[in-house]
Each structure stands twice: as structure tokens, then as C-alpha cells.
Design an enzyme around this catalytic site. Structure first.
Site, PDB file in Angstrom:
ATOM      1  N   GLU A   1       9.135  -4.302  10.746  1.00  0.00           N
ATOM      2  CA  GLU A   1       9.567  -3.005  10.212  1.00  0.00           C
ATOM      3  C   GLU A   1      10.088  -2.099  11.324  1.00  0.00           C
ATOM      4  O   GLU A   1       9.418  -1.887  12.342  1.00  0.00           O
ATOM      5  CB  GLU A   1       8.399  -2.314   9.470  1.00  0.00           C
ATOM      6  CG  GLU A   1       8.818  -0.952   8.912  1.00  0.00           C
ATOM      7  CD  GLU A   1       7.902  -0.387   7.840  1.00  0.00           C
ATOM      8  OE1 GLU A   1       6.991  -1.093   7.364  1.00  0.00           O
ATOM      9  OE2 GLU A   1       8.116   0.786   7.469  1.00  0.00           O
TER      10      GLU A   1
ATOM     11  N   ASP B   1      -1.149  -6.166  -0.182  1.00  0.00           N
ATOM     12  CA  ASP B   1      -1.514  -5.513   1.080  1.00  0.00           C
ATOM     13  C   ASP B   1      -3.010  -5.292   1.163  1.00  0.00           C
ATOM     14  O   ASP B   1      -3.647  -4.871   0.185  1.00  0.00           O
ATOM     15  CB  ASP B   1      -0.849  -4.128   1.156  1.00  0.00           C
ATOM     16  CG  ASP B   1       0.375  -4.128   2.042  1.00  0.00           C
ATOM     17  OD1 ASP B   1       0.527  -5.034   2.892  1.00  0.00           O
ATOM     18  OD2 ASP B   1       1.195  -3.197   1.886  1.00  0.00           O
TER      19      ASP B   1
ATOM     20  N   ASP C   1       0.845  -1.202   0.000  1.00  0.00           N
ATOM     21  CA  ASP C   1       0.000   0.000   0.000  1.00  0.00           C
ATOM     22  C   ASP C   1       0.884   1.257   0.000  1.00  0.00           C
ATOM     23  O   ASP C   1       0.380   2.378  -0.133  1.00  0.00           O
ATOM     24  CB  ASP C   1      -1.007  -0.002   1.155  1.00  0.00           C
ATOM     25  CG  ASP C   1      -0.351  -0.017   2.527  1.00  0.00           C
ATOM     26  OD1 ASP C   1       0.877  -0.180   2.611  1.00  0.00           O
ATOM     27  OD2 ASP C   1      -1.085   0.132   3.524  1.00  0.00           O
TER      28      ASP C   1
ATOM     29  N   GLU D   1      -1.547  -5.461   8.646  1.00  0.00           N
ATOM     30  CA  GLU D   1      -0.749  -4.890   9.735  1.00  0.00           C
ATOM     31  C   GLU D   1      -1.396  -5.183  11.089  1.00  0.00           C
ATOM     32  O   GLU D   1      -2.612  -5.031  11.238  1.00  0.00           O
ATOM     33  CB  GLU D   1      -0.605  -3.374   9.534  1.00  0.00           C
ATOM     34  CG  GLU D   1       0.132  -3.034   8.258  1.00  0.00           C
ATOM     35  CD  GLU D   1       0.350  -1.536   8.071  1.00  0.00           C
ATOM     36  OE1 GLU D   1       0.016  -0.744   8.983  1.00  0.00           O
ATOM     37  OE2 GLU D   1       0.870  -1.168   6.998  1.00  0.00           O
TER      38      GLU D   1
HETATM   39  O1  KIV Z   1       3.533  -1.165   1.675  1.00  0.00           O
HETATM   40  C1  KIV Z   1       4.708  -1.521   1.731  1.00  0.00           C
HETATM   41  O2  KIV Z   1       5.516  -1.159   0.877  1.00  0.00           O
HETATM   42  C2  KIV Z   1       5.099  -2.374   2.849  1.00  0.00           C
HETATM   43  C3  KIV Z   1       6.502  -2.787   3.071  1.00  0.00           C
HETATM   44  C4  KIV Z   1       6.761  -3.864   3.999  1.00  0.00           C
HETATM   45  C5  KIV Z   1       7.627  -2.251   2.463  1.00  0.00           C
HETATM   46  O3  KIV Z   1       4.286  -2.780   3.603  1.00  0.00           O
END
Ligand code: KIV
Length: 274
Positions: free
Chosen positions: A186, A88, A49, A120
Site C-alpha cells: 500500500e 482482516d 477493517d 499488517e
Molecule cells: O482494510 C482495507 O480496506 C485494506 C485494503 C488493502 C484496502 O486493508
């Protein structure tokens, strides 16, 4: 997993089985040509995302929609044959309930043919991860700095320092126990990333974490020097394509203004020479 030995795209179980072996290689992609360039080199490609900030000029990932993810997911899928595609789940598409998460994850997978979704959250998302996995949706988790939560995290800070350390270990354990096949770490301290990598049975994918993780991911536009709005400490620029592109555009503009482009070799005669 060795990218050169790949004949077919790995499945989530192959990624899980790569725990402790040759580090997994991954990058984000948002377009077909970029996906084609990385297909032979990456184990998996993430339609992140981050597309909202990198390609759409949004100030954060919060404004990214399902429609944007589907459009970019379809473009990336056209460029991949031997790397797995992970997509994502955008902000607001999964947090409300496991049922909402299932509906949107199923739509992302059906319309883009992604092999897995990423979402997430740690302990707070464990029930949702288990719900999805039990219903056939492989999940990659993402903990530590979770950019969709910058407003509650107070910005893009390192996560898991000091008193936060145990909470992050609990997040990693919770997503592994819920059935995630891997987890992105992260912006966490190196020794914490190493501890989590040793403690949990699924591969850790580091971004701003540790070379000891089971794999690494970067935003492709960051590592190519195409996204220059800012550079995080964890980004290594392997090229400066943004500067190269700007130089080329400036040269074109100058040649148009002085009428040296197009040259004789770029224009057409009235008749074809015999
Ligand atoms: O959206 C994204 O680029 C990510 C990463 C882990 C780089 O979630």
C-alpha cells in the site's frame, strides 16, 4: 487468473500460483449485496477493517473490533460463491503474540468461513505469520502504508522512499519467507513495487503501488464514489454513486414536502377493481 473461467472459489494456493499471470482482481466488501455484485468479477474479496471508516464513521481503523469483523465477514460470505474471501485481523487482535494471533485468526475463519486472514506488518510479524501458516491458517500480509500504525508512521504518508527503501524490501522478503501466500503493497513508490514484485515469489497486490503488481485492490466505496470524506490519489472513481444517492434523497424530500409523493400508482384503493 480469469474471473470468467472460475467454477469454484480460488484457494490461497491458486492465488499464489497466479504470480506473474493475468493480474488478480480484488475489492473490499462489507455487505451481502455488494459481495454478490463482485463475486463473478473478483478473484478474492477482502473484508477490510476499512469497514470502520467506510460504514461506521470511525476516524481510523483502530477502533474496529473482532465482533465487527465477524458480523461483516458473515454478511460477505453469504454473497460469495466463486471469489475467495479474505478477512482482516483488526488492530490489537494479533500483535501481542503468535498464540493470540492464532486464537483470533482461528475464530475469524471458523465463524465467517473466510479462506484466509490478512494482517499488517513485515519483519516484525514474520514469526507470527510462520506460526499461523504452520497451523493451517493462510495469511495475506500487508506492508508499506499499514493504516493500523498511522500513529507511529505519522499519518497516511507514502512509505519506502529514500532510506526506507531497503526496510520495505526486507519486509516483503520476510513475509514471503514466513509463508504468506501474497502481500498487499500500500502506498509505495511505483519502482519499488515493481522491484519487490520481481524479487519475491508470491503475488503482490497493489493499492497505490504499480500496475506492474500481480494484482490490484481498492476499497469498493472509494471506487464507486460512495465514500466522499476524502479521496486518496491512488483511488480512481469508476462511478459517482454517492452524488447519485444524495440527488435521489433530495428529490424524495422535495416530493414529500410538496405532497407529490406518494403518487396514485403508489397507493391502494379501498376495493380491488374487477
Ligand atoms: O482494510 C482495507 O480496506 C485494506 C485494503 C488493502 C484496502 O486493508
Amino acid at each position: 487468473m480469469s474471473a470468467t473461467a472460475k467454477k469454484r472459489a480460488p484457494m490461497p494456493d491458486d492465488i499464489r500460483a497466479a504470480k506473474g499471470g493475468t493480474p488478480l482482481v480484488s475489492l473490499t466488501a462489507y455487505t451481502t449485496p455488494m459481495a454478490q455484485m463482485m463475486d463473478a468479477h473478483c478473484d478474492f474479496v477482502l473484508v477490510g477493517d476499512s469497514v470502520g471508516m467506510v460504514l461506521h464513521g470511525l476516524p481510523s481503523t483502530l477502533g474496529v473490533t473482532m465482533e465487527m469483523m465477524i458480523m461483516h465477514g458473515q454478511a460477505v460470505a453469504r454473497g460469495l460463491s466463486t471469489a475467495m474471501m479474505v478477512i482482516d485481523m483488526p488492530f490489537g487482535s494479533y500483535e501481542e503474540s503468535p498464540e493470540q494471533a492464532f486464537r483470533n485468526a482461528a475464530r475469524l475463519m471458523a465463524e465467517t468461513h473466510a479462506g484466509a486472514v490478512k494482517l499488517e506488518g513485515g519483519v516484525a510479524m514474520a514469526e507470527t505469520i510462520a506460526f499461523l501458516v504452520r497451523r493451517g491458517i493462510p495469511v495475506m500480509a500487508h506492508i508499506g502504508l499499514t493504516p493500523q500504525s498511522i500513529n507511529t508512521l505519522g499519518g497516511y504518508k507514502v512509505q519506502g522512499r529514500g532510506a526506507q527503501r531497503n526496510a520495505l524490501v526486507a519486509d516483503a522478503t520476510a513475509v514471503a519467507e514466513a509463508g504468506a501466500f501474497s502481500v498487499v503493497l500500500e502506498k509505495v513508490p511505483q519502482n519499488l513495487a515493481d522491484q519487490i514484485t520481481a524479487d519475491i515469489p508470491i503475488p503482490t497486490i497493489g493499492i497505490g503501488a504499480s500496475a506492474g503488481c500481480d494484482g490490484q485492490i481498492l476499497v469498493v466505496d472509494d471506487m464507486l464514489g460512495l465514500f466522499t470524506a476524502f479521496k486518496a490519489k491512488f483511488v480512481k472513481r469508476y462511478a459517482e454513486l454517492g452524488q447519485g444517492a444524495e440527488d435521489a434523497i433530495a428529490a424524495y424530500a422535495a416530493e414529500v414536502r410538496e405532497r407529490s409523493f406518494p403518487g396514485d400508482e403508489h397507493v391502494f384503493a379501498d376495493e380491488v377493481k374487477k
